[in-house]
Design a protein around this motif. Structure first.
Motif, PDB file in Angstrom:
ATOM      1  N   ARG A  23       0.830  -1.215   0.000  1.00 55.79           N
ATOM      2  CA  ARG A  23       0.000   0.000   0.000  1.00 55.79           C
ATOM      3  C   ARG A  23       0.863   1.263   0.000  1.00 55.79           C
ATOM      4  NH1 ARG A  23      -5.496  -0.586   3.580  1.00 55.79           N
ATOM      5  NH2 ARG A  23      -6.116  -2.657   2.877  1.00 55.79           N
ATOM      6  N   SER A  24       1.869   1.271   0.871  1.00 59.88           N
ATOM      7  CA  SER A  24       2.701   2.472   0.974  1.00 59.88           C
ATOM      8  C   SER A  24       3.519   2.688  -0.296  1.00 59.88           C
ATOM      9  CB  SER A  24       3.618   2.381   2.194  1.00 59.88           C
ATOM     10  OG  SER A  24       4.446   1.233   2.135  1.00 59.88           O
ATOM     11  N   TRP A  25       4.036   1.610  -0.874  1.00 63.16           N
ATOM     12  CA  TRP A  25       4.861   1.717  -2.076  1.00 63.16           C
ATOM     13  C   TRP A  25       4.017   2.092  -3.291  1.00 63.16           C
ATOM     14  CZ3 TRP A  25       8.990   3.308  -3.757  1.00 63.16           C
ATOM     15  CH2 TRP A  25       9.752   2.778  -4.798  1.00 63.16           C
ATOM     16  N   THR A  26       2.850   1.505  -3.420  1.00 65.36           N
ATOM     17  CA  THR A  26       1.971   1.844  -4.536  1.00 65.36           C
ATOM     18  C   THR A  26       1.555   3.311  -4.463  1.00 65.36           C
ATOM     19  OG1 THR A  26       1.134  -0.419  -4.719  1.00 65.36           O
ATOM     20  CG2 THR A  26      -0.229   1.333  -5.661  1.00 65.36           C
ATOM     21  N   ALA A  27       1.205   3.775  -3.264  1.00 65.67           N
ATOM     22  CA  ALA A  27       0.778   5.168  -3.099  1.00 65.67           C
ATOM     23  C   ALA A  27       1.907   6.135  -3.421  1.00 65.67           C
ATOM     24  CB  ALA A  27       0.294   5.394  -1.668  1.00 65.67           C
ATOM     25  N   LEU A  28       3.113   5.815  -3.011  1.00 66.88           N
ATOM     26  CA  LEU A  28       4.256   6.694  -3.275  1.00 66.88           C
ATOM     27  C   LEU A  28       4.574   6.746  -4.761  1.00 66.88           C
ATOM     28  CD1 LEU A  28       6.573   8.477  -2.419  1.00 66.88           C
ATOM     29  CD2 LEU A  28       7.827   6.433  -1.666  1.00 66.88           C
ATOM     30  N   ARG A  29       4.579   5.602  -5.422  1.00 62.09           N
ATOM     31  CA  ARG A  29       4.858   5.585  -6.864  1.00 62.09           C
ATOM     32  C   ARG A  29       3.760   6.311  -7.637  1.00 62.09           C
ATOM     33  NH1 ARG A  29       4.483  -0.156  -6.960  1.00 62.09           N
ATOM     34  NH2 ARG A  29       4.149   0.051  -9.194  1.00 62.09           N
ATOM     35  N   ALA A  66      -1.019  17.692  -3.258  1.00 60.49           N
ATOM     36  CA  ALA A  66      -0.577  16.353  -3.659  1.00 60.49           C
ATOM     37  C   ALA A  66      -1.166  15.301  -2.722  1.00 60.49           C
ATOM     38  CB  ALA A  66       0.944  16.281  -3.645  1.00 60.49           C
ATOM     39  N   ALA A  67      -1.374  14.114  -3.256  1.00 59.03           N
ATOM     40  CA  ALA A  67      -1.972  13.035  -2.472  1.00 59.03           C
ATOM     41  C   ALA A  67      -1.084  12.645  -1.304  1.00 59.03           C
ATOM     42  CB  ALA A  67      -2.222  11.826  -3.362  1.00 59.03           C
ATOM     43  N   GLU A  68      -1.687  12.444  -0.136  1.00 61.20           N
ATOM     44  CA  GLU A  68      -0.954  12.071   1.060  1.00 61.20           C
ATOM     45  C   GLU A  68      -0.815  10.548   1.157  1.00 61.20           C
ATOM     46  OE1 GLU A  68      -2.857  13.848   4.394  1.00 61.20           O
ATOM     47  OE2 GLU A  68      -2.385  15.903   3.770  1.00 61.20           O
ATOM     48  N   PRO A  69       0.045  10.061   2.051  1.00 60.90           N
ATOM     49  CA  PRO A  69       0.179   8.607   2.242  1.00 60.90           C
ATOM     50  C   PRO A  69      -1.126   8.013   2.760  1.00 60.90           C
ATOM     51  CG  PRO A  69       2.035   9.785   3.245  1.00 60.90           C
ATOM     52  CD  PRO A  69       1.015  10.819   2.868  1.00 60.90           C
ATOM     53  N   PRO A  70      -1.361   6.731   2.517  1.00 60.73           N
ATOM     54  CA  PRO A  70      -2.567   6.070   3.039  1.00 60.73           C
ATOM     55  C   PRO A  70      -2.596   6.135   4.570  1.00 60.73           C
ATOM     56  CG  PRO A  70      -1.453   4.677   1.422  1.00 60.73           C
ATOM     57  CD  PRO A  70      -0.529   5.814   1.715  1.00 60.73           C
ATOM     58  N   THR A  71      -3.783   6.209   5.127  1.00 58.80           N
ATOM     59  CA  THR A  71      -3.908   6.288   6.584  1.00 58.80           C
ATOM     60  C   THR A  71      -3.303   5.063   7.269  1.00 58.80           C
ATOM     61  OG1 THR A  71      -6.136   5.331   6.432  1.00 58.80           O
ATOM     62  CG2 THR A  71      -5.968   7.733   6.487  1.00 58.80           C
ATOM     63  N   GLU A  72      -3.431   3.900   6.642  1.00 64.23           N
ATOM     64  CA  GLU A  72      -2.882   2.679   7.238  1.00 64.23           C
ATOM     65  C   GLU A  72      -1.360   2.738   7.274  1.00 64.23           C
ATOM     66  OE1 GLU A  72      -4.787   2.828   4.583  1.00 64.23           O
ATOM     67  OE2 GLU A  72      -6.524   1.497   4.744  1.00 64.23           O
ATOM     68  N   LEU A 120       0.482   5.505   7.408  1.00 66.12           N
ATOM     69  CA  LEU A 120       0.855   6.489   8.417  1.00 66.12           C
ATOM     70  C   LEU A 120       0.809   5.869   9.813  1.00 66.12           C
ATOM     71  CD1 LEU A 120      -1.116   9.531   6.977  1.00 66.12           C
ATOM     72  CD2 LEU A 120       1.385   9.430   7.223  1.00 66.12           C
ATOM     73  N   ALA A 121      -0.255   5.114  10.090  1.00 66.98           N
ATOM     74  CA  ALA A 121      -0.390   4.481  11.400  1.00 66.98           C
ATOM     75  C   ALA A 121       0.701   3.437  11.632  1.00 66.98           C
ATOM     76  CB  ALA A 121      -1.769   3.844  11.532  1.00 66.98           C
ATOM     77  N   GLY A 122       0.994   2.637  10.601  1.00 72.99           N
ATOM     78  CA  GLY A 122       2.037   1.617  10.724  1.00 72.99           C
ATOM     79  C   GLY A 122       3.411   2.220  10.912  1.00 72.99           C
ATOM     80  N   ALA A 123       3.677   3.313  10.185  1.00 74.65           N
ATOM     81  CA  ALA A 123       4.969   3.988  10.305  1.00 74.65           C
ATOM     82  C   ALA A 123       5.116   4.605  11.690  1.00 74.65           C
ATOM     83  CB  ALA A 123       5.104   5.053   9.229  1.00 74.65           C
ATOM     84  N   ARG A 124       4.056   5.198  12.182  1.00 75.46           N
ATOM     85  CA  ARG A 124       4.100   5.791  13.530  1.00 75.46           C
ATOM     86  C   ARG A 124       4.392   4.720  14.575  1.00 75.46           C
ATOM     87  NH1 ARG A 124      -0.466   9.610  16.329  1.00 75.46           N
ATOM     88  NH2 ARG A 124       0.358   9.605  18.461  1.00 75.46           N
ATOM     89  N   GLU A 125       3.718   3.588  14.461  1.00 74.86           N
ATOM     90  CA  GLU A 125       3.907   2.515  15.439  1.00 74.86           C
ATOM     91  C   GLU A 125       5.357   2.044  15.452  1.00 74.86           C
ATOM     92  OE1 GLU A 125       4.287  -1.520  16.889  1.00 74.86           O
ATOM     93  OE2 GLU A 125       4.388  -0.995  14.766  1.00 74.86           O
TER      94      GLU A 125
END
Length: 221
Positions: free
Chosen positions: A6-12, A156-162, A164-169
């Motif tokens: 999810r994070s990689w697809t959103a960034l690309r 610009a589109a932000e990272p997915p909420t999931e 962001l939560a995973g990165a914070r954790e």
């Protein structure tokens, strides 16, 4: 594995949607323009591909938390490898070439991650990780760099909420302390890694953590 995808697809996707003029804007990484950051993402994608096909025979020596080296000061952009990235990015000359190369290598890295066994042992940086831990590292990496990418690109589109939560954790596990619960995941990541200074209100909330407040910001290397 799902958060990695999810994070990689959103960034690309965010890179693919950038207008050409966006590549000349500053990024959230010290000393780098957006084009330099995108070049770094290409190198990261290559690293993912190399690591996933570099099996190890010994047990893991690090995990998603201990992968990171915590520095005492933020990066300045003067590191030789950082400077090399700037030169490589300039060599592309046209933004579409950067987009093409990231899509090409990045798609392959994404497919390789989806096919990999999370329990497999792989080697990188002379250390051994499980694939699952190694890819978890990149959830934090991709999410932070997504925020870096859009730092000076309003709308610009932000990272997915999931993500962001995973990165914070993971960042909280690295620091050994939790951010104030009232903070958004984005604010926790930006302030927690020194990407922006805490506001007076945020500093007051940090102070309530007592000695744990000294653990932030965390400068990741």
């Amino acid at each position: 594995m799902d958060l990695f995808s999810r994070s990689w697809t959103a960034l690309r996707t965010a890179v693919a949607e950038l207008p050409d003029e966006g590549f000349a804007r500053p990024s959230g990484c010290a000393g780098w323009l957006v084009r330099d950051l995108v070049c770094h993402l290409i190198i990261d994608a290559q690293d993912v591909l190399i690591t996933l096909v570099t099996p190890a025979e010994t047990e893991p020596t690090r995990d998603a938390v201990t992968y990171w080296e915590v520095a005492e000061a933020p990066p300045t952009g003067d590191d030789p490898l950082d400077a090399l990235t700037v030169r490589l990015a300039a060599a592309y000359e046209e933004p579409w070439l950067l987009k093409f190369h990231l899509d090409d290598v990045g798609s392959a890295a994404g497919r390789a991650a989806e096919l990999a066994d999370p329990g497999l042992w792989v080697s990188t940086r002379d250390e051994v990780f499980t694939v699952g831990d190694y890819l978890s590292v990149y959830v934090l990496e991709w999410t932070l760099h997504h925020l870096d990418l859009i730092a000076h690109l309003p709308g610009a589109a932000e990272p997915p909420t999931e993500s962001l939560a995973g990165a914070r954790e993971l960042l909280e596990r690295i620091a050994g302390a939790a951010f104030p619960a009232s903070w958004s995941d984005t604010d926790a990541l930006l302030v927690g890694t020194g990407r922006r200074a805490a506001t007076d209100a945020e500093r007051a909330e940090l102070d309530k953590l007592g000695e744990l407040a000294a653990k932030f910001p965390v400068f990741l290397g």
